[in-house]
Design a protein around this motif. Structure first.
Motif, PDB file in Angstrom:
ATOM      1  N   ALA A  56      37.638  30.023   3.037  1.00 28.06           N
ATOM      2  CA  ALA A  56      38.740  30.900   3.463  1.00 28.06           C
ATOM      3  C   ALA A  56      38.271  32.345   3.598  1.00 28.06           C
ATOM      4  N   ILE A  57      37.452  32.800   2.670  1.00 29.79           N
ATOM      5  CA  ILE A  57      36.945  34.179   2.739  1.00 29.79           C
ATOM      6  C   ILE A  57      36.146  34.401   4.022  1.00 29.79           C
ATOM      7  N   ILE A 114      38.166  36.024  11.539  1.00 24.97           N
ATOM      8  CA  ILE A 114      39.417  36.393  12.211  1.00 24.97           C
ATOM      9  C   ILE A 114      39.497  37.896  12.420  1.00 24.97           C
ATOM     10  N   GLU A 115      39.036  38.662  11.431  1.00 17.88           N
ATOM     11  CA  GLU A 115      39.030  40.124  11.591  1.00 17.88           C
ATOM     12  C   GLU A 115      38.157  40.541  12.768  1.00 17.88           C
ATOM     13  N   ALA A 116      37.051  39.811  12.959  1.00 16.04           N
ATOM     14  CA  ALA A 116      36.138  40.153  14.051  1.00 16.04           C
ATOM     15  C   ALA A 116      36.635  39.642  15.394  1.00 16.04           C
ATOM     16  N   ASP A 167      41.527  36.530  18.269  1.00 21.25           N
ATOM     17  CA  ASP A 167      42.128  35.689  19.309  1.00 21.25           C
ATOM     18  C   ASP A 167      41.514  34.288  19.361  1.00 21.25           C
ATOM     19  N   HIS A 168      40.764  33.946  18.358  1.00 24.56           N
ATOM     20  CA  HIS A 168      40.170  32.603  18.290  1.00 24.56           C
ATOM     21  C   HIS A 168      41.084  31.740  17.423  1.00 24.56           C
ATOM     22  N   VAL A 169      41.936  30.914  18.045  1.00 25.17           N
ATOM     23  CA  VAL A 169      42.962  30.179  17.300  1.00 25.17           C
ATOM     24  C   VAL A 169      42.364  29.180  16.315  1.00 25.17           C
ATOM     25  N   GLU A 170      41.196  28.662  16.618  1.00 28.45           N
ATOM     26  CA  GLU A 170      40.600  27.660  15.735  1.00 28.45           C
ATOM     27  C   GLU A 170      40.273  28.254  14.367  1.00 28.45           C
ATOM     28  N   TYR A 171      39.893  29.532  14.347  1.00 30.60           N
ATOM     29  CA  TYR A 171      39.641  30.174  13.054  1.00 30.60           C
ATOM     30  C   TYR A 171      40.919  30.194  12.212  1.00 30.60           C
ATOM     31  N   TRP A 172      42.037  30.497  12.838  1.00 33.77           N
ATOM     32  CA  TRP A 172      43.312  30.532  12.128  1.00 33.77           C
ATOM     33  C   TRP A 172      43.680  29.140  11.595  1.00 33.77           C
ATOM     34  N   ARG A 173      43.526  28.146  12.438  1.00 30.45           N
ATOM     35  CA  ARG A 173      43.848  26.781  12.001  1.00 30.45           C
ATOM     36  C   ARG A 173      43.008  26.381  10.793  1.00 30.45           C
TER      37      ARG A 173
END
Length: 367
Positions: free
Chosen positions: A15-16, A22-24, A27-33
């Motif tokens: 998660a870290i 995600i900060e970088a 807009d990459h949805v897979e990172y959020w998922r």
């Protein structure tokens, strides 16, 4: 690297790293998922909900995020919001049958029969012949209630749950195989491994462990090929067959000393043809049929009543039965020495599902 951490069950580290990604690149949805999945796997449900809502604000048309939101709400026993999230998932992607099934499961938790009926109607509009939707819809209209679950329904349900079936039943405090095994010990059955035994609706083989000591030959039968594949790995059975139960029994004569079944006849409403077929497949006199049923009575054993329906299709997709009526049908099907013992089949929507173990002996009149 985040995936490696996840596979090593290092969910916090995963998660870290995903938060940094995600900060970088937000807009990459897979990172959020994947972040939401890592938080959920780490039992950080509240944090997962916060991140999931953030992701949905950014990717409002992503069906998978709503599926994840539903799972998180479900983990909190927040049935209403879970149902809404699952509905949003399949409204964005009509192929998401997984979300349709979960929405209906959540509505059952809420106890909203009208909403379940409407959800099933919506499912049937999208997929008019879907076996699960067709079967479950029968619970909400007497005129469309099937007399038994279709072969397609049984295969659809149990093939998809084969890999997790045993663990799910453990979570539901499923004790039927052990309870039936305890009942067998009280019957006058030889325990020298000399019997011809059928595990009727064997599934993954949960009952087979208890039946093996009685059997010279142990046969398992089921409609689900995936369940049978799991049962085969136990190396308990001399033979496994993929077939419809009543048709299989109807083709046999004097083939078995014992037919045992747990949580299978709950998918039959009208049991007359099954009992006649079982009677034919048992020894002409002296064979035993032992099985479980879910009862329409809260106590497990129903009282005599001409007004009580013989069976009812429940929102779970299983049938409950008037046990008094079942005993009458067994008698007319040439069974005697009928014994009925109340039991709890499982937990259903957080409550005990009352049932019975029924044992009976084939009589002298052939059918």
């Amino acid at each position: 690297m985040a995936r490696v951490y996840f596979l090593l069950d290092r969910y916090a580290d995963s998660a870290i790293l995903l938060q940094k990604l995600i900060e970088a690149t937000p807009d990459h949805v897979e990172y959020w998922r994947n972040l939401i999945l890592a938080l959920e796997s780490d039992a950080k449900i509240e944090s997962g909900l916060i991140e999931c809502h953030k992701a949905i604000e950014r990717f409002s048309k992503d069906a998978s995020l709503y599926r994840q939101l539903g799972d998180l709400c479900k983990a909190k026993d927040d049935w209403h919001n879970a149902a809404d999230a699952y509905r949003n998932c399949f409204e964005l992607d009509e192929t998401r049958e997984d979300a349709r099934k979960l929405q209906i499961a959540m509505l059952r938790r809420v106890g909203n029969r009208d909403a379940i009926r409407d959800a099933l109607d919506q499912w049937l509009q999208a997929s008019p012949n879907h076996p699960i939707a067709v079967h479950l819809r029968g619970a909400y209209s007497v005129s469309t209630t099937p007399t038994r679950a279709s072969d397609d329904y049984v295969r659809e349900v149990f093939d998809q749950f084969a890999d997790t079936f045993d663990s799910q039943l453990t979570a539901l405090q499923y004790q039927a195989p052990r309870d039936l095994a305890d009942h067998l010990l009280r019957l006058p059955l030889p325990k020298d491994g000399s019997l011809r035994v059928l595990d009727a609706g064997c599934g993954t083989g949960l009952l087979g462990t208890w039946l093996r000591p009685y059997a010279e030959k142990l046969i398992g039968i089921d409609l689900s090929s995936q369940m049978l594949a799991r049962a085969e790995k136990l190396q308990l059975y001399d033979e496994l067959s993929e077939a419809e139960l009543t048709a299989y029994l109807g083709a046999m004569k004097d083939a078995f000393d014992l037919i045992a079944s747990t949580d299978t006849l709950n998918y039959f409403g009208d049991l007359r043809m099954f009992f006649l077929a079982a009677r034919k497949a048992l020894r002409s006199a002296g064979g035993w049929l032992v099985f479980t049923l879910e009862s329409s009575s809260k106590t497990g054993v129903s009282s005599p009543s001409n007004e009580q329906p013989e069976y009812s299709l429940e929102p779970s997709g299983r049938y409950t039965h008037s046990i008094e009526r079942i005993v009458e049908i067994l008698k007319t099907s040439s069974f005697d020495e009928i014994e009925v013992v109340p039991c709890v089949i499982r937990q259903e929507a957080g409550k005990d599902a009352p049932g019975v173990i029924i044992s009976c002996k084939s009589g002298t009149v052939d059918v």
